[in-house]
Design a protein around this motif. Structure first.
Motif, PDB file in Angstrom:
ATOM      1  N   ASP A   1       0.900  -1.342   0.005  1.00 15.25           N
ATOM      2  CA  ASP A   1      -0.007  -0.006  -0.021  1.00 15.25           C
ATOM      3  C   ASP A   1       0.894   1.050  -0.180  1.00 15.25           C
ATOM      4  N   ARG A   2       1.109   1.788  -1.232  1.00 16.31           N
ATOM      5  CA  ARG A   2       1.861   3.101  -1.318  1.00 16.31           C
ATOM      6  C   ARG A   2       0.833   4.153  -1.114  1.00 16.31           C
ATOM      7  N   ARG A   3       1.481   5.125  -0.289  1.00 20.13           N
ATOM      8  CA  ARG A   3       0.657   6.455  -0.128  1.00 20.13           C
ATOM      9  C   ARG A   3       1.007   7.424  -1.071  1.00 20.13           C
ATOM     10  N   THR A   4       1.911   7.065  -1.926  1.00 15.81           N
ATOM     11  CA  THR A   4       2.436   8.270  -2.934  1.00 15.81           C
ATOM     12  C   THR A   4       2.680   7.538  -4.246  1.00 15.81           C
ATOM     13  N   THR A   5       2.512   8.217  -5.396  1.00 16.61           N
ATOM     14  CA  THR A   5       3.029   7.973  -6.618  1.00 16.61           C
ATOM     15  C   THR A   5       4.050   8.483  -6.997  1.00 16.61           C
ATOM     16  N   GLN A   6       4.842   9.136  -6.348  1.00 16.71           N
ATOM     17  CA  GLN A   6       6.141   9.878  -6.636  1.00 16.71           C
ATOM     18  C   GLN A   6       7.137   8.827  -7.255  1.00 16.71           C
ATOM     19  N   GLY A   7       7.471   9.201  -8.441  1.00 11.02           N
ATOM     20  CA  GLY A   7       8.940   8.361  -9.111  1.00 11.02           C
ATOM     21  C   GLY A   7       8.384   6.873  -9.462  1.00 11.02           C
ATOM     22  N   ILE A   8       7.110   6.589  -9.327  1.00  8.18           N
ATOM     23  CA  ILE A   8       6.735   5.096  -9.944  1.00  8.18           C
ATOM     24  C   ILE A   8       6.048   5.249 -11.155  1.00  8.18           C
ATOM     25  N   PHE A   9       5.642   6.277 -11.499  1.00 10.26           N
ATOM     26  CA  PHE A   9       4.939   6.477 -13.207  1.00 10.26           C
ATOM     27  C   PHE A   9       5.915   6.645 -14.171  1.00 10.26           C
ATOM     28  N   HIS A  10       6.095   5.978 -15.069  1.00 12.58           N
ATOM     29  CA  HIS A  10       6.942   6.372 -16.220  1.00 12.58           C
ATOM     30  C   HIS A  10       6.060   7.112 -17.384  1.00 12.58           C
ATOM     31  N   VAL A  11       6.615   8.361 -17.555  1.00 16.38           N
ATOM     32  CA  VAL A  11       5.877   9.092 -18.856  1.00 16.38           C
ATOM     33  C   VAL A  11       6.689   9.405 -19.745  1.00 16.38           C
ATOM     34  N   THR A  12       6.335   9.099 -20.884  1.00 14.28           N
ATOM     35  CA  THR A  12       7.196   9.224 -22.248  1.00 14.28           C
ATOM     36  C   THR A  12       7.704  10.764 -22.539  1.00 14.28           C
ATOM     37  N   GLU A  13       8.850  10.828 -23.035  1.00 12.73           N
ATOM     38  CA  GLU A  13       9.393  12.186 -23.412  1.00 12.73           C
ATOM     39  C   GLU A  13       8.845  12.485 -25.082  1.00 12.73           C
ATOM     40  N   ALA A  14       7.742  13.098 -24.984  1.00  9.11           N
ATOM     41  CA  ALA A  14       7.110  13.223 -26.277  1.00  9.11           C
ATOM     42  C   ALA A  14       6.485  14.691 -26.632  1.00  9.11           C
ATOM     43  N   GLY A  15       6.892  15.767 -26.178  1.00  7.54           N
ATOM     44  CA  GLY A  15       6.578  17.104 -26.011  1.00  7.54           C
ATOM     45  C   GLY A  15       5.686  17.460 -25.188  1.00  7.54           C
ATOM     46  N   ILE A  16       5.039  16.414 -24.186  1.00  7.35           N
ATOM     47  CA  ILE A  16       4.156  16.820 -23.337  1.00  7.35           C
ATOM     48  C   ILE A  16       4.882  16.933 -21.965  1.00  7.35           C
ATOM     49  N   PRO A  17       4.616  17.921 -21.107  1.00  2.00           N
ATOM     50  CA  PRO A  17       5.297  18.287 -19.713  1.00  2.00           C
ATOM     51  C   PRO A  17       5.215  17.195 -19.064  1.00  2.00           C
ATOM     52  N   VAL A  18       6.202  16.835 -18.497  1.00  2.00           N
ATOM     53  CA  VAL A  18       6.444  15.543 -17.188  1.00  2.00           C
ATOM     54  C   VAL A  18       6.496  16.124 -16.110  1.00  2.00           C
ATOM     55  N   PRO A  19       5.588  15.777 -15.114  1.00  2.00           N
ATOM     56  CA  PRO A  19       5.611  16.348 -13.768  1.00  2.00           C
ATOM     57  C   PRO A  19       6.827  15.891 -13.302  1.00  2.00           C
ATOM     58  N   ASP A  20       7.628  16.727 -12.115  1.00  2.00           N
ATOM     59  CA  ASP A  20       8.650  16.525 -11.590  1.00  2.00           C
ATOM     60  C   ASP A  20       8.937  15.362 -10.937  1.00  2.00           C
ATOM     61  N   ASP A  21       7.658  14.714 -10.241  1.00  2.00           N
ATOM     62  CA  ASP A  21       7.950  13.645  -9.290  1.00  2.00           C
ATOM     63  C   ASP A  21       7.829  12.236 -10.266  1.00  2.00           C
ATOM     64  N   LYS A  22       7.564  12.289 -11.490  1.00  2.00           N
ATOM     65  CA  LYS A  22       7.480  11.124 -12.234  1.00  2.00           C
ATOM     66  C   LYS A  22       9.023  10.995 -13.031  1.00  2.00           C
ATOM     67  N   LYS A  23       8.920   9.706 -13.537  1.00  2.00           N
ATOM     68  CA  LYS A  23      10.288   9.267 -14.520  1.00  2.00           C
ATOM     69  C   LYS A  23      10.022   9.453 -15.727  1.00  2.00           C
ATOM     70  N   ALA A  24      10.658  10.298 -16.626  1.00  2.00           N
ATOM     71  CA  ALA A  24      10.559  10.314 -18.115  1.00  2.00           C
ATOM     72  C   ALA A  24      11.510   9.439 -18.618  1.00  2.00           C
ATOM     73  N   VAL A  25      10.878   8.679 -19.573  1.00  2.00           N
ATOM     74  CA  VAL A  25      11.870   7.893 -20.507  1.00  2.00           C
ATOM     75  C   VAL A  25      11.572   8.054 -21.883  1.00  2.00           C
ATOM     76  N   PRO A  26      12.384   7.482 -22.978  1.00  2.00           N
ATOM     77  CA  PRO A  26      12.297   7.798 -24.317  1.00  2.00           C
ATOM     78  C   PRO A  26      11.156   7.089 -24.698  1.00  2.00           C
ATOM     79  N   PRO A  27      10.514   7.480 -25.934  1.00  2.00           N
ATOM     80  CA  PRO A  27       9.396   6.745 -26.548  1.00  2.00           C
ATOM     81  C   PRO A  27       9.422   5.250 -26.543  1.00  2.00           C
ATOM     82  N   ALA A  28      10.767   4.888 -26.975  1.00  2.00           N
ATOM     83  CA  ALA A  28      10.897   3.453 -27.228  1.00  2.00           C
ATOM     84  C   ALA A  28      10.912   2.714 -26.194  1.00  2.00           C
ATOM     85  N   VAL A  29      11.313   3.228 -24.825  1.00  2.00           N
ATOM     86  CA  VAL A  29      11.122   2.859 -23.575  1.00  2.00           C
ATOM     87  C   VAL A  29       9.890   2.427 -23.073  1.00  2.00           C
ATOM     88  N   PHE A  30       9.018   3.346 -23.213  1.00  2.00           N
ATOM     89  CA  PHE A  30       7.639   3.587 -22.775  1.00  2.00           C
ATOM     90  C   PHE A  30       6.939   2.294 -23.864  1.00  2.00           C
TER      91      PHE A  30
END
Length: 201
Positions: A141-170
């Protein structure tokens, strides 16, 4: 502490169809997508022989339309093509075509437990029937989502608490998410059946 009161005595806040009707409806919907339903030996589905032909026709129609997604899923799939096609890499993941659609109030609650049980436990979740519905306790039971969501780097702003990954990795992450092990697709609703249903909902 979980009540020992039989499931039928624990009333849910929704007062539409009875649980027995919802269970029969879910079983038919599962059979329609080629998954085993749940049959209560005491009240065996007397309509089963009559609906088998109808379900076979429905499955044949779905097989013919196997490449067609629902409108909302098609919009998501088009978005994935738009974002990932220009970046090359692995094949673009495709959303599942055959899914169980919960199209009535109360179905998610009924689906969360076997019809004859007040609790269900898997490797990742423990569920208990309560008067308000169903209580789910995840193993982790994690009380936070900080750092656990991988968001692709595709021109859309990525929140500071998420991990940005290249589109191929996504694309690879999404492909794995859409092809989980069978035990993670197994529905609690059919856990007590000889062959439990395994599908996306």
């Amino acid at each position: 502490m979980v009540s020992s009161t039989p499931p039928s005595a624990l009333t849910a806040p929704y007062t539409g169809e009875s649980d027995a009707q919802l269970i029969a409806y879910l079983s038919l919907k599962l059979r329609e997508i080629g998954q085993p339903g749940v049959t209560d030996a005491a009240t065996a589905d007397s309509l089963a022989p009559l609906v088998d032909h109808f379900l076979a026709l429905s499955r044949e129609k779905d097989r013919a339309l196997t490449r067609h997604l629902s409108p909302v899923d098609q919009r998501i799939q088009n978005f994935l093509y738009d974002i990932l096609e220009s970046h090359g890499g692995p094949a673009i993941p495709r959303l599942p075509v055959s899914t169980l659609v919960l199209d009535r109030p109360g179905l998610a609650r009924v689906l969360s437990l076997p019809p004859s049980a007040d609790k269900h436990q898997s490797d990742i979740l423990a569920s208990h029937r309560v008067r308000q519905g169903v209580l789910h306790n995840p193993k982790s039971d994690r009380r936070t989502t900080q750092g656990i969501f991988h968001v692709t780097e595709a021109g859309i702003p990525v929140p500071d608490d998420k991990k940005a990954v290249p589109p191929a990795v996504f694309a690879r992450l999404l492909a794995h998410a859409l092809n989980p092990p069978a035990d993670l697709l197994r529905l609690p609703f059919g856990a007590s059946a000889p062959t439990p249903a395994e599908c996306f909902v």
